[in-house]
Enzyme design. Structure first.
Site, PDB file in Angstrom:
ATOM      1  N   ARG A   1       0.800  -1.221   0.000  1.00  0.00           N
ATOM      2  CA  ARG A   1       0.000   0.000   0.000  1.00  0.00           C
ATOM      3  C   ARG A   1       0.838   1.278   0.000  1.00  0.00           C
ATOM      4  O   ARG A   1       0.634   2.181  -0.817  1.00  0.00           O
ATOM      5  CB  ARG A   1      -0.901   0.059   1.254  1.00  0.00           C
ATOM      6  CG  ARG A   1      -2.162  -0.712   1.176  1.00  0.00           C
ATOM      7  CD  ARG A   1      -2.477  -1.276   2.566  1.00  0.00           C
ATOM      8  NE  ARG A   1      -1.632  -2.417   2.751  1.00  0.00           N
ATOM      9  CZ  ARG A   1      -1.978  -3.649   2.397  1.00  0.00           C
ATOM     10  NH1 ARG A   1      -3.177  -3.878   1.962  1.00  0.00           N
ATOM     11  NH2 ARG A   1      -1.139  -4.640   2.504  1.00  0.00           N
ATOM     12  N   THR A   2       1.775   1.344   0.954  1.00  0.00           N
ATOM     13  CA  THR A   2       2.490   2.610   1.149  1.00  0.00           C
ATOM     14  C   THR A   2       3.394   2.906  -0.043  1.00  0.00           C
ATOM     15  O   THR A   2       3.398   4.024  -0.574  1.00  0.00           O
ATOM     16  CB  THR A   2       3.314   2.538   2.453  1.00  0.00           C
ATOM     17  OG1 THR A   2       2.462   2.062   3.497  1.00  0.00           O
ATOM     18  CG2 THR A   2       3.863   3.895   2.827  1.00  0.00           C
TER      19      THR A   2
ATOM     20  N   LYS B   1      25.874  -4.569  -0.067  1.00  0.00           N
ATOM     21  CA  LYS B   1      27.351  -4.640  -0.161  1.00  0.00           C
ATOM     22  C   LYS B   1      27.994  -3.918   1.019  1.00  0.00           C
ATOM     23  O   LYS B   1      29.210  -3.684   1.010  1.00  0.00           O
ATOM     24  CB  LYS B   1      27.823  -4.019  -1.472  1.00  0.00           C
ATOM     25  CG  LYS B   1      27.260  -4.676  -2.715  1.00  0.00           C
ATOM     26  CD  LYS B   1      27.685  -3.890  -3.964  1.00  0.00           C
ATOM     27  CE  LYS B   1      26.957  -4.372  -5.191  1.00  0.00           C
ATOM     28  NZ  LYS B   1      27.095  -3.424  -6.309  1.00  0.00           N
TER      29      LYS B   1
ATOM     30  N   ARG C   1      11.080   3.761   4.307  1.00  0.00           N
ATOM     31  CA  ARG C   1      10.567   2.759   5.263  1.00  0.00           C
ATOM     32  C   ARG C   1      11.768   1.978   5.781  1.00  0.00           C
ATOM     33  O   ARG C   1      12.627   1.569   4.993  1.00  0.00           O
ATOM     34  CB  ARG C   1       9.568   1.814   4.608  1.00  0.00           C
ATOM     35  CG  ARG C   1       9.207   0.660   5.546  1.00  0.00           C
ATOM     36  CD  ARG C   1       8.013  -0.114   5.085  1.00  0.00           C
ATOM     37  NE  ARG C   1       6.781   0.645   5.277  1.00  0.00           N
ATOM     38  CZ  ARG C   1       5.566   0.095   5.211  1.00  0.00           C
ATOM     39  NH1 ARG C   1       5.434  -1.190   4.962  1.00  0.00           N
ATOM     40  NH2 ARG C   1       4.490   0.834   5.382  1.00  0.00           N
TER      41      ARG C   1
ATOM     42  N   HIS D   1       4.093   5.835  11.805  1.00  0.00           N
ATOM     43  CA  HIS D   1       3.676   5.743  10.398  1.00  0.00           C
ATOM     44  C   HIS D   1       2.742   6.936  10.156  1.00  0.00           C
ATOM     45  O   HIS D   1       1.526   6.802  10.056  1.00  0.00           O
ATOM     46  CB  HIS D   1       2.939   4.410  10.187  1.00  0.00           C
ATOM     47  CG  HIS D   1       2.801   3.979   8.753  1.00  0.00           C
ATOM     48  ND1 HIS D   1       3.044   4.808   7.685  1.00  0.00           N
ATOM     49  CD2 HIS D   1       2.422   2.784   8.220  1.00  0.00           C
ATOM     50  CE1 HIS D   1       2.827   4.152   6.562  1.00  0.00           C
ATOM     51  NE2 HIS D   1       2.461   2.920   6.860  1.00  0.00           N
TER      52      HIS D   1
HETATM   53  N1   CP Z   1      -0.587  -0.100   5.967  1.00  0.00           N
HETATM   54  C1   CP Z   1       0.634  -0.315   5.422  1.00  0.00           C
HETATM   55  O1   CP Z   1       1.630   0.344   5.769  1.00  0.00           O
HETATM   56  O2   CP Z   1       0.666  -1.305   4.481  1.00  0.00           O
HETATM   57  P1   CP Z   1       1.935  -1.743   3.619  1.00  0.00           P
HETATM   58  O3   CP Z   1       2.887  -2.435   4.565  1.00  0.00           O
HETATM   59  O4   CP Z   1       1.404  -2.642   2.544  1.00  0.00           O
HETATM   60  O5   CP Z   1       2.571  -0.491   3.080  1.00  0.00           O
END
Ligand code: CP
Length: 307
Positions: free
Chosen positions: A54-55, A82, A104, A134
């Site tokens: 999603r993100t 590496k 992320r 998040h």
């Molecule tokens: N909700 C969310 O962060 O989903 P993903 O891990 O698929 O990005």
């Protein structure tokens, strides 16, 4: 706003302003022609050290809709394997033209480190760091609540349920919803919801059915994050389903106006039953859709482009 690494970066006014922008972008996203020239000439790099559907995809669509160039880098296929350091990776991406790094990372605090160390001039957006935060998920959840209820979330009762301990979504939602005036309750088994969470100003319950009896406006179910658990969860799964799954029976005790949310990915049959996930009261896919609009608003904001 140069970076967005935590919802603590947002005041009530700045959060509401982002949400208003996101609502406008959600209208653009429902048009036939969705593309805007806003970020033409800018480059956004999605730097993901942890899996995501999603993100990552919604940041990519958001940047593309705003006409930015967007590049996806995953840790497994980068020179991180590496032994390249975060600093060298980020400086390399900036030397290649990155104006914004969307990151992320499995370790809490890494996007904050990248934004704060002075290694790069580019903006940093936190796309989820370990069990910490998040922020764009919390914003898209707030936008979904505004669309389902009203723009002013003051007094809305949101119950967040399940594996709170490992959930960056729960932390960011709790903080942002409190900033916006909502009342947040947390419910989960004691092992996944320590009483220390009361220090964040939320009520804590270890009884799901008693929490549902409070008739919350929103029930936000969380994924059981087996990958972050130190002990093997599989033996406890049937007990978890009995005590903590949002089943059809439990849904039946809620009003027709209650909104069911889940940040995804969902474990059907574990924290939420398949029937509930697909019920009209479920806003799960609306949350996903809103991810694009919210991330358009955030990217425009951090890149300081006037509309
Ligand atoms: N909700 C969310 O962060 O989903 P993903 O891990 O698929 O990005």
């Amino acid at each position: 706003m140069k970076h967005l690494v935590s919802v603590r970066d947002l005041t009530k006014d700045s959060a509401l302003s982002l949400l208003q922008d996101a609502q406008e972008f959600s209208l653009v996203n429902s048009r036939e022609i969705k593309k805007l020239p806003t970020l033409r000439g800018r480059t956004v790099v999605n730097l993901f050290f942890e899996n995501s559907t999603r993100t990552r995809v919604s940041f990519e669509i958001a940047a593309t809709r705003l006409s930015a160039d967007v590049i996806n880098v995953s840790a497994e296929t980068s020179s991180v394997t590496k032994g390249e350091s975060l600093r060298d990776t980020a400086q390399t991406l900036e030397a290649l033209g990155a104006d914004c790094i969307v990151m992320r990372h499995p370790e809490a605090g890494t996007p904050q480190q990248l934004a704060g160390m002075g290694w790069i001039q580019a903006s940093v957006v936190n796309a989820g760091d370990g069990t910490h935060e998040h922020p764009t998920q919390a914003l898209l959840d707030a936008l979904t609540m505004q669309q389902r209820f009203t723009e002013d979330l003051s007094g809305l009762h949101v119950l967040i349920v399940g594996d709170i301990l490992h959930s960056r979504v729960a932390r960011s939602n709790l903080l942002l919803l409190q900033t916006l005036g909502a009342n947040v309750s947390l419910a989960g088994p004691a092992a996944l919801l320590p009483d220390t969470f009361t220090e964040l100003g939320a009520s804590v319950s270890h009884d799901f059915d008693a929490s549902l009896d409070q008739k919350p406006d929103v029930v936000m179910m969380l994924r059981v994050q087996k990958e972050r658990m130190l002990s093997n969860f599989d033996n406890d799964e049937s007990r978890y389903v009995r005590d903590w799954s949002l089943s059809s029976t439990r849904l039946g005790r809620l009003s027709n106006q209650t909104v069911i949310m889940h940040p995804g990915p969902i474990n059907r049959g574990l924290e939420i039953s398949s029937v509930v996930a697909d019920d009209p009261r479920s806003a799960i896919l609306q949350q996903v859709t809103n991810g694009v609009a919210v991330r358009m608003a955030v990217l425009r904001s951090v890149l300081a482009v006037q509309s």
